[in-house]
Scaffold this motif. Structure first.
Motif, PDB file in Angstrom:
ATOM      1  N   GLY A   1       0.988  -1.197  -0.437  1.00  0.00           N
ATOM      2  CA  GLY A   1       0.255  -0.354   0.032  1.00  0.00           C
ATOM      3  C   GLY A   1       1.216   1.611  -0.179  1.00  0.00           C
ATOM      4  N   LEU A   2       1.840   1.070   0.460  1.00  0.00           N
ATOM      5  CA  LEU A   2       2.550   2.671   0.660  1.00  0.00           C
ATOM      6  C   LEU A   2       3.587   2.302  -0.370  1.00  0.00           C
ATOM      7  CD1 LEU A   2       4.829   2.073   4.008  1.00  0.00           C
ATOM      8  CD2 LEU A   2       2.795   3.558   3.608  1.00  0.00           C
ATOM      9  N   ALA A   3       3.609   1.391  -1.772  1.00  0.00           N
ATOM     10  CA  ALA A   3       4.449   1.409  -2.032  1.00  0.00           C
ATOM     11  C   ALA A   3       3.429   2.109  -3.335  1.00  0.00           C
ATOM     12  CB  ALA A   3       4.323  -0.509  -2.984  1.00  0.00           C
ATOM     13  N   ALA A   4       1.876   1.545  -3.649  1.00  0.00           N
ATOM     14  CA  ALA A   4       1.040   1.871  -4.715  1.00  0.00           C
ATOM     15  C   ALA A   4       1.029   3.649  -4.002  1.00  0.00           C
ATOM     16  CB  ALA A   4      -0.243   1.638  -3.783  1.00  0.00           C
ATOM     17  N   ASN A   5       1.360   4.158  -2.634  1.00  0.00           N
ATOM     18  CA  ASN A   5       0.858   5.176  -2.957  1.00  0.00           C
ATOM     19  C   ASN A   5       1.760   6.308  -3.228  1.00  0.00           C
ATOM     20  OD1 ASN A   5      -1.479   5.343  -1.387  1.00  0.00           O
ATOM     21  ND2 ASN A   5      -0.275   5.333   0.610  1.00  0.00           N
ATOM     22  N   LEU A   6       3.329   5.459  -3.425  1.00  0.00           N
ATOM     23  CA  LEU A   6       4.695   6.119  -3.887  1.00  0.00           C
ATOM     24  C   LEU A   6       4.616   6.594  -5.104  1.00  0.00           C
ATOM     25  CD1 LEU A   6       7.258   5.376  -1.927  1.00  0.00           C
ATOM     26  CD2 LEU A   6       7.341   7.021  -2.085  1.00  0.00           C
ATOM     27  N   LEU A   7       4.190   4.558  -5.983  1.00  0.00           N
ATOM     28  CA  LEU A   7       3.736   4.884  -7.028  1.00  0.00           C
ATOM     29  C   LEU A   7       2.532   6.106  -7.738  1.00  0.00           C
ATOM     30  CD1 LEU A   7       4.642   3.040  -9.366  1.00  0.00           C
ATOM     31  CD2 LEU A   7       3.096   1.753  -9.273  1.00  0.00           C
ATOM     32  N   ALA A   8       2.353   5.951  -7.371  1.00  0.00           N
ATOM     33  CA  ALA A   8       0.864   7.441  -7.383  1.00  0.00           C
ATOM     34  C   ALA A   8       1.420   8.551  -7.462  1.00  0.00           C
ATOM     35  CB  ALA A   8      -0.511   6.935  -6.431  1.00  0.00           C
ATOM     36  N   TYR A   9       2.205   9.559  -6.982  1.00  0.00           N
ATOM     37  CA  TYR A   9       2.393  10.057  -6.659  1.00  0.00           C
ATOM     38  C   TYR A   9       3.644  10.269  -7.453  1.00  0.00           C
ATOM     39  CZ  TYR A   9       5.963  13.805  -4.362  1.00  0.00           C
ATOM     40  OH  TYR A   9       6.787  15.071  -4.249  1.00  0.00           O
ATOM     41  N   GLY A  10       5.088   9.230  -7.698  1.00  0.00           N
ATOM     42  CA  GLY A  10       6.270   9.748  -8.354  1.00  0.00           C
ATOM     43  C   GLY A  10       5.289   9.261  -9.633  1.00  0.00           C
TER      44      GLY A  10
END
Lengths: 273, 349, 503
Positions: free
Chosen positions: A86-95
């Motif tokens: 989930g953290l990764a998905a948030n980072l990915l979205a932001y990126g």
């Protein structure tokens, strides 16, 4: 005032009803935040490019569903820790939002809507209101809703009945993707622009609403209304007593915390009787 | 079902901890190759820049130290069967309090000011943790939610304080005043920020390990977390292992903030801790909440972040891509590619 | 009668263990019979049933159902052919009604409305047909209602062969009688039944045929009317050990006058206005037992004595001094040992290691200045392994042990240091003959050394065999005390039903 509360509540309701399905399946979905963000971005960008609000909405839903699918793939197929993915998905979205805003919109930052998307914000509120009876029906009265709940409560029972819990986990995460995409679009529509960090913790508040509402759609809905009211109230008092805007931002969290505490204290007291 | 032989070697057991970092690394290489004009050079810089000179090495270790302290606190609450999602706010408030107290005490002896600042910063975090722990114990209020909400509220309050009453009007940043030179923690490897906090972090992790696995109290905490009914039946006062782990967790986060203030930032600027609390949760989970595995996990995350800024600075790697790279590492880092039988898989028997 | 189900040379070994759970088993099941499976813990009977019901794949061998070779990949596969299994403590969905638990997986199309009315009608006709009395709108909480829920769900899915694993192990005698009534109805309605049991008497009286397993092999299959309890027991144990219940001896005629533990007018908290409390005392070197049905009787007694429910009024005395039992901690501090009926929940930490499960309840005595002395725990582990024959290695997680061995871990932990008082619930739960005899002997040895024992059990045979005095509970009260020869199944049965005992 009432209208303002419902408009404020719209993205919360959409995201938390979406998250409710994943929560019922037993997956802690912290990726709501990123899903909202990426939805808001593509809603504005695609509607600006094509001039069509509907296409913008579809793009928002597609992008945020894709993000949800990637999260699901890692969490369920490769059994990654769901909090980390989930953290990764948030980072990915932001990126991804940062990258595409530099590529597509020179300069990045705030992207103003060039369509009449702001006028469509009523549609989103009506949709959110319709979602309450719909989700209530699906969760309590259909096999799909029932199996989602079983997937979260007792995987073993599903196994004995020859049902794969994974189907429900994937689809529930997809539902959260779709609804968060719409939530993002509704947020962008209300503001009439995309601003960086537009979701600003709304995914987390949606998650809080799920817990505060004890995983029941009607209570989750009310929790969203509660938080939106607190937000509206805070803005309203600001005009009156001249409290600084930054400290007002803390109020909704503190009010929600107090309500959660009171609710749990009352529950504990009634349980003891 | 029956006693197991220890002797038989199973390849999946040995390979699976290795294959996930390998997969994460391969995905990293693929992205770098796709984007970079000179992939080999970029990769080289990514891997070596964190240790290329004292400045990068020191800062990398310093950041890892902060992550270790905070992740130890996060893991303690995990071990007790709960979730502290408030690390971010606990750290941020720790930075703020330590900064404010050190400035206020700067007319006294440096030792007193530093000790006062660290104590105050830690206690702020501890107070926040205690609220969540106490509510959980008293009314079974959801700990994940209370810790998050309180943290989110406190972040806004700190933001208010540093914009308004406690802000530095002379600075173009939204920040407090700077901590006087005399009160800053001594740099071990100038010009890097590496200081005593890294050593403190290692000591904390080791003490935490000894507590968790060598003391009766540690076993009671772990048992309360895993098998609460059995702990109650065994005469453990399980309520202690609800409030106290949260208190200590908040304390360690507050300490992280204090060290960050006195040794790294030298002030409390708007959103200065952005993401440390989240990374600490990731570190704790990647290290499977084990006190000693947290150390390599923290070094790994710190190395990665340092390497990313390295390639952005030196190889023209677009800085917008670094969160994407980081996201893929996070996706892969806890993924499992082999099926291994554990307790959960057999529960229905 | 036709052969309905047949296995040919079924073998199974568990990875990581050197024990062959099933080796070349040839088993035959006739259509419409009740077939009982007997054997010790670890004889492979559960493994065989798990293979037949699709829960485990066999390593080699063939299953034939109605003459056709079948392969099951899951319990659902087996159920599609008509074979279903009711486990000892079946998994149910917590918070779901019995109705919902039954219909999961057969509720209808994905987003169509669930037709609960139709399901209720169908289930109620099943219940009438098989004499099952249960309110399906309630949640299945007791072991009995869980088993019935699963049984109904199997019939609802048209199962032909129904396998029960120790169906009566967690039921009281009255509930067991109901169960055998249902089993008879199942047979009358054309179903075929396999049931695993430890109790040979039950097997012989309820089944048509019995198969005995030992060390992963079938020792023989007999018609129950052509064999007897001793020859079956011989096959199971492998040597003639005389009577199965050879323990019954050494009743105490006179016990000391010292009251080790006493309850005066104890009224449980949260109870109704009824102010008539519990009054009883256990004297030094005496076994006082409580029996009756579990729900709202024995469970309340157990929870009162262990501090899981608080007293509303009245007081407990231990060694002449008043004690407040506010939690199990009180017992631990006073040196009172307690073996709970909820062995897996209260009694163990399944994810913990074997040695920590042994040492944890008294961890402070295995520590110095707060630090755990591992060598002390190791010594304790070794003595448990040797004296109680616990098959485990140091450092192994508890869940990897067989059910019987997990029992022994708990029993050794609580019994070896019992001095003044031991509260022992369901002593023989989930144990095979040999282990059961060993436990009974240990209980009597403890008593003879002067330890008082409060035994809470639904197993009337062991109440008769072991107790010096027995208190029988009915509707949340002590219906009467029995002493010496008065302790017989006739008197106990009458008191449980609320009638007076004949002296």
């Amino acid at each position: 005032m009432i209208e303002d509360i419902f408009k404020t509540a719209t993205p919360y309701i959409l995201a938390s009803i979406g998250g409710l399905f994943t929560e019922l399946c037993g997956s802690l979905n912290i990726a709501l935040e990123g899903q909202i963000l990426i939805g808001a971005f593509w809603a504005i960008v695609v509607s600006n490019m094509t001039g069509s609000i509907v296409l913008g909405l579809l793009a928002a839903v597609a992008a945020s569903s894709l993000l949800a699918l990637i999260t699901a793939l890692f969490s369920f197929r490769f059994r990654a820790n769901i909090f980390i993915s989930g953290l990764a998905a948030n980072l990915l979205a932001y990126g991804l939002v940062t990258v595409f805003s530099t590529i597509l919109v020179k300069g990045g930052g705030v992207i103003r809507a060039e369509t009449a998307i702001q006028g469509s914000s009523y549609f989103f509120t009506v949709f959110a209101l319709l979602l309450l009876p719909l989700s209530w029906y699906v969760i309590n009265y259909t096999p799909y809703g029932m199996r989602c709940r079983v997937a979260g409560l007792s995987e073993a029972v599903l196994y004995y009945r020859g049902i794969s819990p994974d189907f429900y986990r994937y689809t529930a995460l997809l539902i959260s993707g779709v609804l968060c995409g719409i939530a993002g679009a509704s947020l962008a529509a209300r503001i009439g622009a995309f601003v960086p960090n537009i979701s600003s913790g709304r995914g987390w508040i949606a998650l809080v609403a799920i817990y505060l509402g004890y995983r029941k759609p009607q209570w989750v809905f009310l929790s969203c209304i509660l938080f939106a009211s607190a937000e509206s109230l805070a803005n309203w008092t600001q005009g009156f007593i001249g409290m600084p805007a930054t400290v007002i931002l803390a109020l909704p969290y503190l009010i929600t915390l107090s309500v959660l505490t009171i609710v749990s204290a009352v529950r504990k007291k009634t349980e003891q009787r | 079902m029956h006693p197991q032989k220890k002797s038989s070697i199973k390849w999946p057991d040995i390979l699976s901890p290795l294959i996930t970092p390998a997969a994460a690394f391969i995905s990293l290489v693929l992205i770098i190759t796709a984007v970079s004009s000179n992939p080999l050079n970029t990769l080289y810089i990514f891997l070596t820049s964190p240790i290329s000179n004292n400045f990068y090495l020191g800062n990398m270790l310093n950041y890892a130290g902060l992550l270790i302290i905070s992740a130890s606190g996060i893991s303690l609450v995990f071990k007790a069967g709960m979730f502290n999602l408030g690390g971010e706010g606990q750290i941020y408030s720790g930075v703020f309090t330590a900064t404010a107290v050190s400035i206020a005490l700067s007319s006294y002896s440096p030792f007193l000011a530093i000790a006062g600042a660290i104590t105050a910063g830690s206690l702020t975090g501890a107070a926040m943790g205690t609220v969540s722990g106490y509510l959980k114990m008293k009314w079974n209020t959801n700990d994940l939610i209370t810790s998050f909400l309180l943290s989110a509220a406190v972040i806004h309050i700190v933001n208010y304080l540093i914009t308004g009453p406690m802000g530095d009007p002379a600075s173009y940043l939204i920040t407090t005043r700077e901590i006087p030179q005399a009160l800053r923690l001594k740099q071990f490897l100038p010009p890097s920020k590496l200081n005593i906090s890294f050593i403190a972090a290692i000591i904390i992790a080791v003490i935490y390990y000894i507590y968790l696995y060598r003391t009766a109290s540690g076993l009671k905490l772990r048992t309360s977390g895993k098998s609460r009914l059995f702990a109650i039946y065994s005469g453990v006062r399980t309520e202690y292992f609800v409030t106290i782990p949260f208190l200590v967790s908040g304390l360690l986060n507050g300490l992280t903030g204090s060290f960050a203030s006195l040794g790294t930032y030298y002030m409390c600027a708007y959103n200065c801790t952005g993401g440390v609390g989240w990374s600490a949760i990731a570190v704790s989970l990647i290290g499977r909440n084990h006190p000693l595995l947290i150390i390599p996990a923290a070094l790994f995350i710190s190395w990665m972040e340092s390497g990313l800024s390295g390639i952005v600075l030196y190889s023209g790697f677009p800085f917008e891509l670094s969160p994407i790279l980081q996201a893929f590492v996070f996706f892969f880092i806890t993924a499992k590619f082999f099926k291994k039988e554990g307790y959960g898989d057999r529960r229905h028997f | 009668m036709n052969i309905l189900l047949k296995t040919e040379k079924i073998s199974k070994t568990f990875p990581g263990s050197n024990v062959i759970a099933n080796s070349g088993i040839d088993f035959e099941l006739k259509e419409n019979e009740i077939h009982s499976i007997a054997g010790e813990n670890g004889s492979g009977k559960s493994t065989l049933m798990h293979i037949l019901s699709g829960l485990l794949p066999q390593d080699s061998g063939t299953i034939r159902y109605r003459g056709e070779a079948v392969t099951f990949h899951s319990p659902h596969d087996a159920l599609k052919k008509g074979i279903g299994m009711v486990h000892q403590q079946p998994g149910i969905v917590p918070g779901f009604s019995i109705l919902d638990n039954i219909i999961i997986g057969k509720e209808g199309k994905c987003f169509q409305k669930i037709d609960r009315k139709k399901a209720i009608n169908e289930i109620e006709s099943i219940n009438r047909q098989f004499g099952i009395e249960i309110d399906i709108s309630r949640n299945p909480i007791s072991p009995e209602s869980r088993q019935l829920t699963i049984l109904i769900s199997l019939i609802y899915r048209k199962a032909e062969v129904i396998i029960f694993d120790e169906p009566t192990a967690s039921l009281s005698d009255a509930e067991s009688q109901d169960f055998f009534g249902i089993m008879k109805k199942l047979k009358d309605n054309g179903k075929t039944i396999i049931f695993i049991t430890h109790k040979i008497e039950t097997a012989l009286s309820a089944a048509d045929r019995i198969s005995v397993l030992s060390k992963g092999k079938i020792k023989g299959t007999f018609d129950t009317d052509k064999t007897d309890i001793d020859s079956i027991a011989d096959l199971i144990i492998g040597s003639s050990s005389g009577s199965v219940h050879g323990i019954r001896s050494g009743k105490r005629n006179s016990v000391g006058d010292i009251k080790v533990f006493e309850a005066r007018d104890i009224v449980p908290g949260k109870s109704s206005n009824d102010k008539k409390g519990f009054n009883f005392a256990v004297r030094e070197g005496e076994i006082l037992s409580f029996t009756g049905i579990r729900e709202k009787n024995l469970d309340i007694m157990e929870d009162l004595l262990s501090g899981f429910i608080q007293v509303q009024s009245g007081s407990f005395f231990y060694m002449g001094k008043e004690i407040k039992i506010s939690s199990t901690r009180t017992l631990r501090k006073s040196g009172i040992k307690y073996i709970p009926s909820d062995r897996m929940g209260r009694g163990t930490s399944l994810t913990g290691t074997v040695e920590n499960n042994l040492a944890f309840t008294d961890i402070d005595s295995f520590s110095e200045n707060g630090f755990i002395r591992k060598e002390r725990i190791r010594d304790f582990f070794n003595s448990g392994r040797d004296s109680f024959d616990i098959k485990a290695i140091f450092g192994q997680p508890l869940w990897q042990l067989s059910g019987g061995n997990i029992q022994k871990v708990i029993l050794f932990r609580e019994m070896h240091k019992a001095k003044k008082l031991l509260i022992f619930c369901e002593p023989s739960w989930n144990l095979d003959f040999q282990s059961r005899e060993m436990i009974y002997k240990t209980i009597l040895e403890l008593r003879n050394r002067g330890t008082s024992i409060i035994m809470i059990s639904t197993d009337i045979e062991e109440i008769i065999d072991l107790s010096d005095r027995a208190a029988v509970m009915h509707e949340g009260k002590i219906a009467g005390f029995l002493e010496g020869n008065e302790i017989n199944s006739y008197n106990i049965g009458r008191l449980i039903l609320g009638m007076a005992a004949s002296r």
